[in-house]
Design an enzyme around this catalytic site. Structure first.
Site, PDB file in Angstrom:
ATOM      1  N   ILE A  20       0.745  -1.191   0.047  1.00  0.00           N
ATOM      2  CA  ILE A  20      -0.098   0.021   0.116  1.00  0.00           C
ATOM      3  C   ILE A  20       0.813   1.339   0.051  1.00  0.00           C
ATOM      4  O   ILE A  20       0.452   2.492   0.089  1.00  0.00           O
ATOM      5  CB  ILE A  20      -0.944   0.182   1.160  1.00  0.00           C
ATOM      6  CG1 ILE A  20      -0.209  -0.319   2.223  1.00  0.00           C
ATOM      7  CG2 ILE A  20      -1.974  -1.163   1.022  1.00  0.00           C
ATOM      8  CD1 ILE A  20      -1.200  -0.100   3.878  1.00  0.00           C
ATOM      9  N   GLY A  21       2.116   1.112  -0.057  1.00  0.00           N
ATOM     10  CA  GLY A  21       3.164   2.364  -0.168  1.00  0.00           C
ATOM     11  C   GLY A  21       4.438   1.772  -0.184  1.00  0.00           C
ATOM     12  O   GLY A  21       4.886   0.838   0.200  1.00  0.00           O
ATOM     13  N   LYS A  22       5.362   2.623  -0.699  1.00  0.00           N
ATOM     14  CA  LYS A  22       6.988   2.482  -0.963  1.00  0.00           C
ATOM     15  C   LYS A  22       7.580   3.653  -0.634  1.00  0.00           C
ATOM     16  O   LYS A  22       6.977   4.659  -0.563  1.00  0.00           O
ATOM     17  CB  LYS A  22       7.144   1.836  -2.276  1.00  0.00           C
ATOM     18  CG  LYS A  22       6.753   0.656  -2.725  1.00  0.00           C
ATOM     19  CD  LYS A  22       7.016   0.257  -4.004  1.00  0.00           C
ATOM     20  CE  LYS A  22       6.728  -1.194  -4.588  1.00  0.00           C
ATOM     21  NZ  LYS A  22       7.254  -2.128  -3.631  1.00  0.00           N
ATOM     22  N   ALA A  24      12.043   4.895   0.240  1.00  0.00           N
ATOM     23  CA  ALA A  24      13.480   4.562  -0.164  1.00  0.00           C
ATOM     24  C   ALA A  24      14.006   3.270   0.223  1.00  0.00           C
ATOM     25  O   ALA A  24      14.640   2.495  -0.459  1.00  0.00           O
ATOM     26  CB  ALA A  24      14.363   5.784   0.343  1.00  0.00           C
ATOM     27  N   PHE A  25      13.834   2.977   1.633  1.00  0.00           N
ATOM     28  CA  PHE A  25      14.220   1.694   2.112  1.00  0.00           C
ATOM     29  C   PHE A  25      13.361   0.981   2.637  1.00  0.00           C
ATOM     30  O   PHE A  25      13.520  -0.008   3.561  1.00  0.00           O
ATOM     31  CB  PHE A  25      15.501   1.965   3.217  1.00  0.00           C
ATOM     32  CG  PHE A  25      16.567   2.816   2.869  1.00  0.00           C
ATOM     33  CD1 PHE A  25      17.464   2.283   1.875  1.00  0.00           C
ATOM     34  CD2 PHE A  25      16.817   4.047   3.113  1.00  0.00           C
ATOM     35  CE1 PHE A  25      18.552   2.948   1.216  1.00  0.00           C
ATOM     36  CE2 PHE A  25      17.815   4.883   2.872  1.00  0.00           C
ATOM     37  CZ  PHE A  25      18.814   4.245   1.905  1.00  0.00           C
ATOM     38  N   SER A  26      12.053   1.168   2.376  1.00  0.00           N
ATOM     39  CA  SER A  26      10.981   0.445   2.895  1.00  0.00           C
ATOM     40  C   SER A  26       9.811   0.335   2.061  1.00  0.00           C
ATOM     41  O   SER A  26       9.599   0.821   1.093  1.00  0.00           O
ATOM     42  CB  SER A  26      10.387   1.102   4.103  1.00  0.00           C
ATOM     43  OG  SER A  26       9.858   2.266   3.980  1.00  0.00           O
ATOM     44  N   VAL A  28       5.179  -0.578   2.498  1.00  0.00           N
ATOM     45  CA  VAL A  28       4.181  -0.605   3.574  1.00  0.00           C
ATOM     46  C   VAL A  28       3.227  -1.637   2.782  1.00  0.00           C
ATOM     47  O   VAL A  28       2.929  -1.403   1.688  1.00  0.00           O
ATOM     48  CB  VAL A  28       3.444   0.754   4.024  1.00  0.00           C
ATOM     49  CG1 VAL A  28       2.302   0.539   4.609  1.00  0.00           C
ATOM     50  CG2 VAL A  28       4.694   1.686   4.384  1.00  0.00           C
ATOM     51  N   ASP A 136       6.870  18.412  10.385  1.00  0.00           N
ATOM     52  CA  ASP A 136       6.594  18.321   8.928  1.00  0.00           C
ATOM     53  C   ASP A 136       4.931  18.057   8.784  1.00  0.00           C
ATOM     54  O   ASP A 136       4.663  17.475   7.768  1.00  0.00           O
ATOM     55  CB  ASP A 136       7.269  17.064   8.502  1.00  0.00           C
ATOM     56  CG  ASP A 136       7.378  17.182   6.903  1.00  0.00           C
ATOM     57  OD1 ASP A 136       7.333  18.234   6.401  1.00  0.00           O
ATOM     58  OD2 ASP A 136       7.545  16.074   6.451  1.00  0.00           O
TER      59      ASP A 136
END
EC number: 2.7.11.17
Length: 542
Positions: A20-22, A24-26, A28, A136
């Site tokens: 459900i998501g990407k 740089a190093f991970s 989801v 942020d």
């Protein structure tokens, strides 16, 4: 002899499903806890790729998320380390972004904006009470728990969050997103919890009219506006906003952080806590329309990044013309790309029209209510944002989250080293070029007819027989330098390179190439280990 037991708790207790998501190093992925059947979002970090500093940041994020338990914050339920991977198990939020939900509503009023900011302030207050500064706050990090009407707003992405003691003010590094940065951060002064309130003020302004209080296509000018607190409430859209709403914005966007309203005080403001009698119930159709355009531009970040000029324009070699000037051909090419981006934006944004009485050149996009400039187009980088995952992605946009100083400095170092390498090429200086390149340099380039070349001999030929003998001026412009940091000692840069030169007949020419270079730092010194060039040959052969 003791044996090391590898933890498999995540693998044993959870079942993974679709991505459900990407980041740089991970990645989801949706997951289900086997013993309960409850759904969660698992942020899976590949720890084999992380530097020691990245590990510290991961530990900080997990530590902070464990502290926060509030109905308006995406909650961390579990943190598990296994061999090569770390799993952060969060609430599965399915309602998407708050700003996207607002534009789909049939009715939206000041009172609705008040309810939204109240939930955001409740989340911020909890963070501040727990000694956490988010750093942020922006639309991309404001999600909805579900698609049900009246679903709770959830604050997400604590990747840049820091821990503070009480009302401690200190310099914690230059981090955040340009359009939402506070004056004290831009002045590089000590800061603390008030930076989150400033960002809330920017968000509230957008919630009421659909465009940001500070914007400019030039980031330096944007920062000058913010530091001066130069915003206003223009007619006619602000004429229908209640004085109480404007008063709250003014208290949030107070330049002096010591005088800025706190989250606790803001929640007691009449416009928030007495919304039924103070906030207007009038439907704000114009706000919804502007917000649609604002959202459309945020979603087109990628299209803009690939067509807009980066600010890096430099001259190298034996130059006899004015510094940093562009030939008509080069200028026409890049202007065409900008116009294409504008055209695409306007189609996607329901026919936004640029302001016609502007004195700026035709490539500028003006008017806060109509065509927002590039600085206001994005969700406001980390050059890295994934709403689900919170991992920062790399870009040069004004709405992107700015990274911590060390990563930013490393990227600038890579760009500068790339400039030095190109300068050596333009000067025909093989000795300088060889110092910057690994002896085993590999490359794909047009001159090699698509073959992989290894070593320096192939390149030496061009230096000795063409470049070193060239006495005519060469001017190079790098467009859109995009750096991906790969751990502590490796990086990749991609960019478009325009080379202006004089051909054999004395006519000015421009060649364009698209280049990617991989850099490695084995002994504290960056070396180019591979490059890939497409398009016209780097060395003008005419």
């Amino acid at each position: 002899m003791a044996t090391t037991v590898t933890c498999t708790r995540f693998t044993d207790e959870y079942q993974l499903y679709e991505d459900i998501g990407k980041g740089a190093f991970s990645v989801v992925r949706r997951c289900v806890k086997l013993c309960t059947g409850h759904e969660y979002a698992a942020k899976i970090i590949n720890t084999k790729k992380l530097s020691a500093r990245d590990h510290q940041k991961l530990e900080r994020e997990a530590r902070i998320c464990r502290l926060l338990k509030h109905s308006n914050i995406v909650r961390l339920h579990d943190s598990i380390s296994e061999e090569g991977f770390h799993y952060l198990v969060f609430d599965l939020v399915t309602g998407g972004e708050l700003f996207e939900d607002i534009v789909a509503r049939e009715y939206y009023s000041e009172a609705d904006a008040s309810h939204c900011i109240q939930q955001i302030l409740e989340a911020v207050l909890h963070c501040h009470q727990m000694g956490v500064v988010h750093r942020d706050l922006k639309p991309e990090n404001l999600l909805l728990a579900s698609k049900c009407k009246g679903a709770a707003v959830k604050l997400a992405d604590f990747g840049l969050a820091i821990e503070v003691q009480g009302d401690q003010q200190a310099w914690f590094g230059f981090a955040g997103t340009p359009g939402y940065l506070s004056p004290e951060v831009l002045r590089k002064e000590a800061y603390g919890k008030p930076v989150d309130i400033w960002a809330c003020g920017v968000i509230l302004y957008i919630l009421l009219v659909g465009y940001p209080p500070f914007w400019d296509e030039d980031q330096h000018k944007l920062y000058q506006q913010i530091k001066a607190g130069a915003y206003d409430f223009p007619s006619p859209e602000w004429d229908t906003v209640t004085p109480e709403a404007k008063n709250l914005i003014n208290q949030m966007l107070t330049i002096n952080p010591a005088k800025r309203i706190t989250a606790h005080e803001a929640l007691k403001h009449p416009w928030v806590c007495q919304r039924s009698t103070v906030a207007s119930m009038m439907h704000r159709q114009e706000t919804v329309e502007c917000l649609k355009k604002f959202n459309a531009r945020r979603k087109l970040k990628g299209a803009i990044l690939t067509t807009m000029l980066a600010t890096r324009n430099f001259s190298v070699g034996r130059q006899t013309t004015a510094p940093a000037t562009m030939s008509t051909a080069a200028s026409g090419t890049t202007m065409g790309l900008v116009e294409q981006a504008k055209s695409l934006l306007n189609k996607k944004a329901d026919g936004v029209k640029p302001q016609t009485n502007s004195t700026k050149n035709s490539s500028a996009i003006t008017s806060p209510k109509g065509s927002l400039p590039p600085a206001a187009l994005e969700p406001q980088t980390t050059v890295i944002h994934n709403p689900v995952d919170g991992i920062k992605e790399s870009s040069d946009s004004t709405n992107t989250t700015i990274e911590d100083e060390d990563a930013k400095a490393r990227k600038q170092e890579i760009i500068k080293t790339t400039e030095q390498l190109i300068e050596a090429v333009n000067n025909g200086d093989f000795e300088a070029y060889a110092k910057i390149c690994d002896p085993g340099l590999t490359s794909f380039e047009p001159e090699a007819l698509g073959n992989l070349v290894e070593g320096m001999d192939f390149h030496r030929f061009y230096f000795e027989n063409l470049l070193a003998k060239n006495s005519k001026p060469i001017h190079t412009t790098i467009l859109n330098p995009h750096v991906h940091v790969i751990g502590e000692d490796a990086a990749c840069i991609a960019y478009i390179r325009l080379t202006q030169y004089i051909d054999g007949q004395g006519r000015p020419r421009t060649s364009q190439s698209e280049e990617t270079r991989v850099w490695h730092r084995p002994d504290g010194k960056w070396q180019n280990v591979h490059f890939h060039c497409s398009g016209a040959p780097v060395a003008p052969l005419q």
